[in-house]
Design a protein around this motif. Structure first.
Motif, mmCIF file in Angstrom:
data_model
loop_
_atom_site.group_PDB
_atom_site.id
_atom_site.type_symbol
_atom_site.label_atom_id
_atom_site.label_comp_id
_atom_site.label_asym_id
_atom_site.label_seq_id
_atom_site.Cartn_x
_atom_site.Cartn_y
_atom_site.Cartn_z
ATOM 1 N N TRP A 28 0.827 -1.209 0.000
ATOM 2 C CA TRP A 28 0.000 0.000 0.000
ATOM 3 C C TRP A 28 0.862 1.260 0.000
ATOM 4 O O TRP A 28 0.557 2.216 -0.722
ATOM 5 C CB TRP A 28 -0.916 -0.007 1.218
ATOM 6 C CG TRP A 28 -1.752 1.225 1.317
ATOM 7 C CD1 TRP A 28 -2.910 1.483 0.650
ATOM 8 C CD2 TRP A 28 -1.499 2.367 2.141
ATOM 9 N NE1 TRP A 28 -3.384 2.724 1.000
ATOM 10 C CE2 TRP A 28 -2.545 3.282 1.911
ATOM 11 C CE3 TRP A 28 -0.488 2.698 3.042
ATOM 12 C CZ2 TRP A 28 -2.598 4.513 2.559
ATOM 13 C CZ3 TRP A 28 -0.549 3.918 3.681
ATOM 14 C CH2 TRP A 28 -1.595 4.805 3.442
ATOM 15 N N VAL A 29 1.921 1.271 0.803
ATOM 16 C CA VAL A 29 2.798 2.442 0.832
ATOM 17 C C VAL A 29 3.423 2.664 -0.540
ATOM 18 O O VAL A 29 3.541 3.801 -1.021
ATOM 19 C CB VAL A 29 3.884 2.270 1.911
ATOM 20 C CG1 VAL A 29 4.966 3.329 1.762
ATOM 21 C CG2 VAL A 29 3.268 2.342 3.301
ATOM 22 N N ASN A 30 3.809 1.571 -1.198
ATOM 23 C CA ASN A 30 4.415 1.677 -2.526
ATOM 24 C C ASN A 30 3.445 2.286 -3.529
ATOM 25 O O ASN A 30 3.820 3.104 -4.374
ATOM 26 C CB ASN A 30 4.848 0.287 -2.991
ATOM 27 C CG ASN A 30 5.812 0.355 -4.157
ATOM 28 O OD1 ASN A 30 6.439 1.376 -4.371
ATOM 29 N ND2 ASN A 30 5.919 -0.721 -4.894
ATOM 30 N N ARG A 31 2.165 1.897 -3.441
ATOM 31 C CA ARG A 31 1.159 2.438 -4.346
ATOM 32 C C ARG A 31 0.694 3.820 -3.931
ATOM 33 O O ARG A 31 0.335 4.654 -4.766
ATOM 34 C CB ARG A 31 -0.046 1.490 -4.376
ATOM 35 C CG ARG A 31 0.213 0.140 -4.996
ATOM 36 C CD ARG A 31 0.254 0.228 -6.505
ATOM 37 N NE ARG A 31 -0.986 0.761 -7.030
ATOM 38 C CZ ARG A 31 -2.057 0.021 -7.303
ATOM 39 N NH1 ARG A 31 -2.009 -1.287 -7.087
ATOM 40 N NH2 ARG A 31 -3.137 0.571 -7.792
ATOM 41 N N ALA A 32 0.685 4.082 -2.625
ATOM 42 C CA ALA A 32 0.117 5.328 -2.127
ATOM 43 C C ALA A 32 0.959 6.538 -2.494
ATOM 44 O O ALA A 32 0.428 7.650 -2.607
ATOM 45 C CB ALA A 32 -0.045 5.258 -0.607
ATOM 46 N N VAL A 33 2.256 6.339 -2.686
ATOM 47 C CA VAL A 33 3.122 7.481 -3.016
ATOM 48 C C VAL A 33 2.695 8.099 -4.341
ATOM 49 O O VAL A 33 2.497 9.322 -4.457
ATOM 50 C CB VAL A 33 4.598 7.033 -3.061
ATOM 51 C CG1 VAL A 33 5.472 8.155 -3.592
ATOM 52 C CG2 VAL A 33 5.065 6.602 -1.680
ATOM 53 N N GLY A 34 2.539 7.260 -5.358
ATOM 54 C CA GLY A 34 2.101 7.772 -6.659
ATOM 55 C C GLY A 34 0.691 8.321 -6.616
ATOM 56 O O GLY A 34 0.384 9.342 -7.241
ATOM 57 N N LEU A 35 -0.191 7.634 -5.878
ATOM 58 C CA LEU A 35 -1.571 8.095 -5.762
ATOM 59 C C LEU A 35 -1.642 9.441 -5.055
ATOM 60 O O LEU A 35 -2.415 10.328 -5.440
ATOM 61 C CB LEU A 35 -2.394 7.048 -5.007
ATOM 62 C CG LEU A 35 -3.894 7.310 -4.886
ATOM 63 C CD1 LEU A 35 -4.545 7.319 -6.260
ATOM 64 C CD2 LEU A 35 -4.543 6.252 -3.999
ATOM 65 N N PHE A 36 -0.818 9.613 -4.027
ATOM 66 C CA PHE A 36 -0.803 10.874 -3.285
ATOM 67 C C PHE A 36 -0.358 12.027 -4.181
ATOM 68 O O PHE A 36 -0.985 13.098 -4.198
ATOM 69 C CB PHE A 36 0.133 10.748 -2.084
ATOM 70 C CG PHE A 36 0.205 11.984 -1.226
ATOM 71 C CD1 PHE A 36 -0.744 12.215 -0.245
ATOM 72 C CD2 PHE A 36 1.221 12.899 -1.409
ATOM 73 C CE1 PHE A 36 -0.689 13.354 0.536
ATOM 74 C CE2 PHE A 36 1.296 14.038 -0.624
ATOM 75 C CZ PHE A 36 0.339 14.269 0.347
ATOM 76 N N ASP A 37 0.708 11.817 -4.936
ATOM 77 C CA ASP A 37 1.203 12.863 -5.833
ATOM 78 C C ASP A 37 0.159 13.251 -6.874
ATOM 79 O O ASP A 37 -0.029 14.428 -7.178
ATOM 80 C CB ASP A 37 2.485 12.409 -6.528
ATOM 81 C CG ASP A 37 3.662 12.337 -5.568
ATOM 82 O OD1 ASP A 37 3.589 12.976 -4.509
ATOM 83 O OD2 ASP A 37 4.639 11.623 -5.880
ATOM 84 N N LYS A 38 -0.527 12.250 -7.410
ATOM 85 C CA LYS A 38 -1.509 12.520 -8.460
ATOM 86 C C LYS A 38 -2.707 13.291 -7.923
ATOM 87 O O LYS A 38 -3.128 14.297 -8.493
ATOM 88 C CB LYS A 38 -1.971 11.206 -9.083
ATOM 89 C CG LYS A 38 -2.964 11.376 -10.224
ATOM 90 C CD LYS A 38 -3.329 10.041 -10.823
ATOM 91 C CE LYS A 38 -4.247 10.214 -12.018
ATOM 92 N NZ LYS A 38 -5.510 10.883 -11.671
ATOM 93 N N LEU A 39 -3.270 12.827 -6.801
ATOM 94 C CA LEU A 39 -4.479 13.458 -6.269
ATOM 95 C C LEU A 39 -4.199 14.833 -5.682
ATOM 96 O O LEU A 39 -4.919 15.787 -5.954
ATOM 97 C CB LEU A 39 -5.119 12.551 -5.218
ATOM 98 C CG LEU A 39 -5.722 11.248 -5.740
ATOM 99 C CD1 LEU A 39 -6.231 10.392 -4.594
ATOM 100 C CD2 LEU A 39 -6.856 11.529 -6.724
#
Length: 370
Positions: A28-39
């Motif tokens: 989740w942390v690995n995926r959340a970094v990109g998701l956080f930047d995008k949103l």
């Protein structure tokens, strides 16, 4: 259920919960970094980020559970062997198959969790995620519109808004469209509003003017109100069709031509995905049995069971390679959809063979002595 079964099952479940939390957190942390930047980069709040993160969790958990089941089984079995508990149980007359009974219970419990995830939670979460993504993509004000600065929503388009009121009204708007070769169009309006249409966001301008420059000639048109389609200007405004992951299992088995066309997939892909939702959960059972059988086959050793652990990992990789190959073949032909069950069956078969071989090797010296 005997005391030994309850004891080993409790150990497996506790370790399974721990390793699942660790692996889910890492993934989740690995995926959340990109998701956080995008949103956050699109102007969304932290609550939207948390909502999107929660909607991605069911699919992450689905991917992690078989690996967690394997690691928990290997870890628990290795600890029982190092503490000579397995040797004691074998000395009391427990066969390899009898020792594997709580592992079967454990694998079936994990398979049941995956069945619920794959048939209910994952399709529901993917559907909600697609809806929220469409809403976010159509929220042009949050993504692109900022007052007091020049913006470039796409190549050849320049937009400026003097002020955005709390009610969402755009004051003193300037829009320059230079995408057409040999023609430049400039829109100005005292007021404008953003509305949602079937094809995406539209800009309704009030009390303005259009200046079209073509071949060194300027044409000026004044209007009371004018609608400008932002669907071609801002990408992602159109509503995309559903994906195969969002469909229910019943819809996959029906494979209606209209739904198949909507997703852009084939009928073979629909049927294979439907069967996979029943077959893939039993990969967790196969993984747990492979880990247990490989370690039990080694017996007691003062140097540990690391060779058996390596064997278990190699066997799991082999089963996963079979699963990948079966998926590739099953997606191409309707007649090959039953290949979805191949990897779980082979995995359970390998574990059964190792348990049988381990049991036979222990009985063979007695038969020779007799």
């Amino acid at each position: 259920m005997s005391r030994f079964d309850r004891y080993l099952l409790s150990q497996l479940l506790a370790l399974f919960g721990f390793f699942s939390l660790v692996l889910v957190a890492i993934y989740w942390v690995n995926r959340a970094v990109g998701l956080f930047d995008k949103l956050i980069g699109d102007g969304q709040s932290a609550l939207v980020f948390l909502e999107f993160s929660a909607l991605t969790l069911p699919n992450v958990i689905r991917l992690v559970l078989p690996i967690s089941a394997f690691i928990a089984t290997v870890y628990a079995t290795n600890r029982l062997a190092s503490e000579s508990e397995l040797v004691v149980m074998q000395a009391t007359g427990f066969s390899a198959f009898r020792l594997a009974r709580p592992v079967v219970y454990f694998g079936l419990i994990v398979a049941l969790m995956m069945l619920i995830l794959m048939h209910v939670l994952v399709p529901a979460s993917r559907t909600m995620l697609a809806l929220r993504t469409a809403e976010i993509s159509q929220n042009v004000t949050a993504r692109f519109l900022n007052d007091g600065q020049f913006m470039h929503p796409s190549d050849g388009v320049t937009l400026y808004i003097r002020e955005i009121t709390p009610t969402g009204e755009l004051l003193d708007l300037y829009l320059n469209d230079n995408r057409s070769s040999g023609q430049q169009v400039t829109y100005t309006a005292t007021r404008a509003l953003l509305v949602r249409g079937e094809t995406g966001a539209k800009l309704v301008m009030v009390d303005g003017m259009i200046q079209a420059l073509r071949d060194s000639r300027l044409a000026v048109t004044r209007f009371a109100d004018f609608t400008y389609d932002l669907g071609d200007v801002i990408g992602g405004s159109e509503t995309a069709g559903r994906t195969i992951d969002e469909l229910s299992t019943a819809e996959l088995f029906r494979a209606d031509p209209a739904v198949v066309e909507e997703t852009g997939e084939t009928r073979a892909a629909f049927l294979f995905e439907a069967h996979s939702r029943f077959a893939q959960p039993f990969l967790a059972l196969a993984a747990a049995l492979i880990g247990f059988a490989a370690l039990v086959s080694g017996g007691f050793s003062r140097f540990g069971l690391w060779p058996q652990v390596g064997l278990a990992v190699l066997l799991l990789i082999f089963v996963q390679m079979i699963n990948t190959g079966a998926t590739s073949a099953g997606l191409k032909r309707e007649s090959a959809v039953l290949l979805a069950y191949l990897a779980p069956i082979i995995g359970v078969g390998i574990a059964t063979f190792i348990l049988w071989q381990s049991q036979w090797s222990r009985r063979r010296p007695k038969a020779v002595a007799a």
